[in-house]
Design an enzyme around this catalytic site. Structure first.
Site, PDB file in Angstrom:
ATOM      1  N   ASP A 125       0.612  -1.220   0.004  1.00  0.00           N
ATOM      2  CA  ASP A 125       0.184  -0.229  -0.308  1.00  0.00           C
ATOM      3  C   ASP A 125       0.525   1.271  -0.193  1.00  0.00           C
ATOM      4  OD1 ASP A 125      -1.746  -1.290   0.158  1.00  0.00           O
ATOM      5  OD2 ASP A 125      -2.845  -1.006   2.210  1.00  0.00           O
ATOM      6  N   ASP A 126       0.121   2.229  -0.401  1.00  0.00           N
ATOM      7  CA  ASP A 126       0.923   4.203  -0.364  1.00  0.00           C
ATOM      8  C   ASP A 126       1.467   4.156  -1.133  1.00  0.00           C
ATOM      9  OD1 ASP A 126      -1.318   3.758   1.542  1.00  0.00           O
ATOM     10  OD2 ASP A 126       0.071   3.985   3.685  1.00  0.00           O
ATOM     11  N   HIS A 144      -6.089   2.963  -4.162  1.00  0.00           N
ATOM     12  CA  HIS A 144      -5.946   2.521  -2.648  1.00  0.00           C
ATOM     13  C   HIS A 144      -6.238   4.594  -2.770  1.00  0.00           C
ATOM     14  CE1 HIS A 144      -5.560   2.090   1.406  1.00  0.00           C
ATOM     15  NE2 HIS A 144      -3.847   2.903   1.719  1.00  0.00           N
ATOM     16  N   HIS A 147      -5.357   9.096  -0.209  1.00  0.00           N
ATOM     17  CA  HIS A 147      -5.599   8.483   1.655  1.00  0.00           C
ATOM     18  C   HIS A 147      -6.754   9.093   3.111  1.00  0.00           C
ATOM     19  CE1 HIS A 147      -4.405   5.617   4.593  1.00  0.00           C
ATOM     20  NE2 HIS A 147      -3.169   5.479   3.426  1.00  0.00           N
ATOM     21  N   HIS A 177       3.700  -2.410   2.644  1.00  0.00           N
ATOM     22  CA  HIS A 177       3.454  -1.353   2.806  1.00  0.00           C
ATOM     23  C   HIS A 177       5.402  -0.728   2.147  1.00  0.00           C
ATOM     24  CE1 HIS A 177       0.370  -0.433   5.604  1.00  0.00           C
ATOM     25  NE2 HIS A 177       0.417   0.450   5.215  1.00  0.00           N
TER      26      HIS A 177
END
Length: 362
Positions: free
Chosen positions: A97-98, A147, A151, A240
């Site tokens: 993620d991210d 995603h 965020h 991540h």
């Protein structure tokens, strides 16, 4: 191949077993009985059934042993070449993620070296900064995930804003690699039925949270995952790729998981191998016990070991609550936490470097 050409099948020593015209079916008669060879081609291999026993041959006619891949599935053939239906290759879906970020390319190097796949849930605001990495993900067979743009917690936004968050990110992905996302992971794992329906794609949570954003320590990340009680066939692991220690841990995890017999696949590859047609619903794991219990939307049941259907024929009647919060699962699922707020995860606050990886539930 002309009509006079033949395919010659040999064992691993090069000894000729039989040859046949390239027409897919052959009947041989020998000794005191009849033997029927039923042959069919798939991918670059040939599968044969001889006296009810299945064998695999490569494109050069050599008998194959060990693991043989057919589509999204792997099948095991014993040393004598016979198919072993009892051996099942366990699958794990690594997800990151991210990103993308400065460490993503290093991670992709490791995936490529180990012939492994992963799913990347990316932030739209970062995609344009690392377009080459996004293109490379596609080239390596990894899955493109969404995603959100920046965020935010989707539960705090209007539906119109939610749609824009994911829509803008999809456009950034199209600009970078020519395709939009196939799967969604909401920041912090926060979503509801209205959000899922409005976005219209599978929402993927997780069954193992590495807490790498919290540890920022490669040893803790590695040991935490390898010793997690939920580690097993059908697990979805959250990491991540924006943190150096997280990627360093992944560089160790990837070859070590493979050495333990796992195959590292994308979420969609996992679903297809498990005979699940991904739907506009929430998913957190693909454990067999969860599948059998009806907790995984779109599960089409156990097909035959050779030709399980993954053609998307599910009627969608499965329960839409595959978020891992059902009863205990016997295959190492623990409590099945999916990382949603009800499980006590607080993946959310932006850290001092401006990234969002502290969302242990993203």
């Amino acid at each position: 191949m002309n009509e006079n050409q033949q395919i010659c099948f040999t064992d691993s020593t090069g000894k000729e077993l039989f040859s046949l015209p390239d027409n897919g079916v052959l009947c041989l008669f020998y000794g005191n009985g009849d033997t029927h060879f039923s042959l069919c081609r798939f991918l670059d291999q040939t599968h044969a059934e001889i006296d009810g026993v299945k064998y695999a041959f490569d494109s050069n006619g050599y008998m194959q042993t060990g693991w043989v891949t057919k589509g999204v599935n792997d099948y095991y053939f014993n040393e004598d070449g016979s198919y072993n239906a009892e051996k099942k290759r366990p699958l794990i879906a690594l997800t990151f993620d991210d990103g993308p970020g400065q460490y993503t390319d290093k991670l992709l190097d490791c995936l490529e070296e180990n012939n492994a796949h992963a799913t990347f849930f990316m932030l739209g605001q970062l995609v344009g900064q690392y377009p080459d990495e996004v293109k490379r993900m596609v080239e390596l067979g990894c899955e493109i995930g969404n995603h959100s743009w920046d965020h935010q917690d989707m539960l705090n936004l209007s539906i119109d804003d939610v749609i824009k968050e994911f829509g803008d990110t999809d456009q950034a992905l199209i600009d970078a690699c020519g395709q939009e996302s196939t799967v969604i992971r909401p920041p912090y794992g926060d979503c509801n039925d209205e959000i899922i329906s409005a976005v219209g794609k599978p929402f993927i949570l997780w069954s193992i949270d590495s807490l790498d954003w919290k540890y920022l320590d490669a040893d803790l990340d590695y040991n935490g995952i390898m010793n997690d009680s939920n580690l097993g066939d059908g697990a979805v692991i959250l990491m991540h790729d924006i943190h150096g220690p997280s990627v360093d841990a992944a560089l160790r995890l990837i070859p070590d998981l493979i050495a333990q017999g796992y195959k590292l696949v994308t979420v969609s590859e996992m679903a297809a191998a498990k005979n699940v047609t991904l739907q506009t619903a929430k998913y957190a794991e693909f454990w067999q016990s969860a599948l059998d219990a009806g907790y995984v939307p779109g599960y089409n049941g156990n097909g035959s070991s050779e030709d399980s259907s993954t053609d998307g024929t599910s009627d969608g009647s499965s329960d839409d609550s595959s978020n891992g919060d059902e009863s205990d699962f016997s295959d190492g699922s623990g409590d099945g936490s999916d990382g949603s707020e009800s499980d006590g995860y607080t993946d959310g606050s932006e850290n001092s470097e401006g990234d969002f990886s502290s969302d242990s539930g993203e």
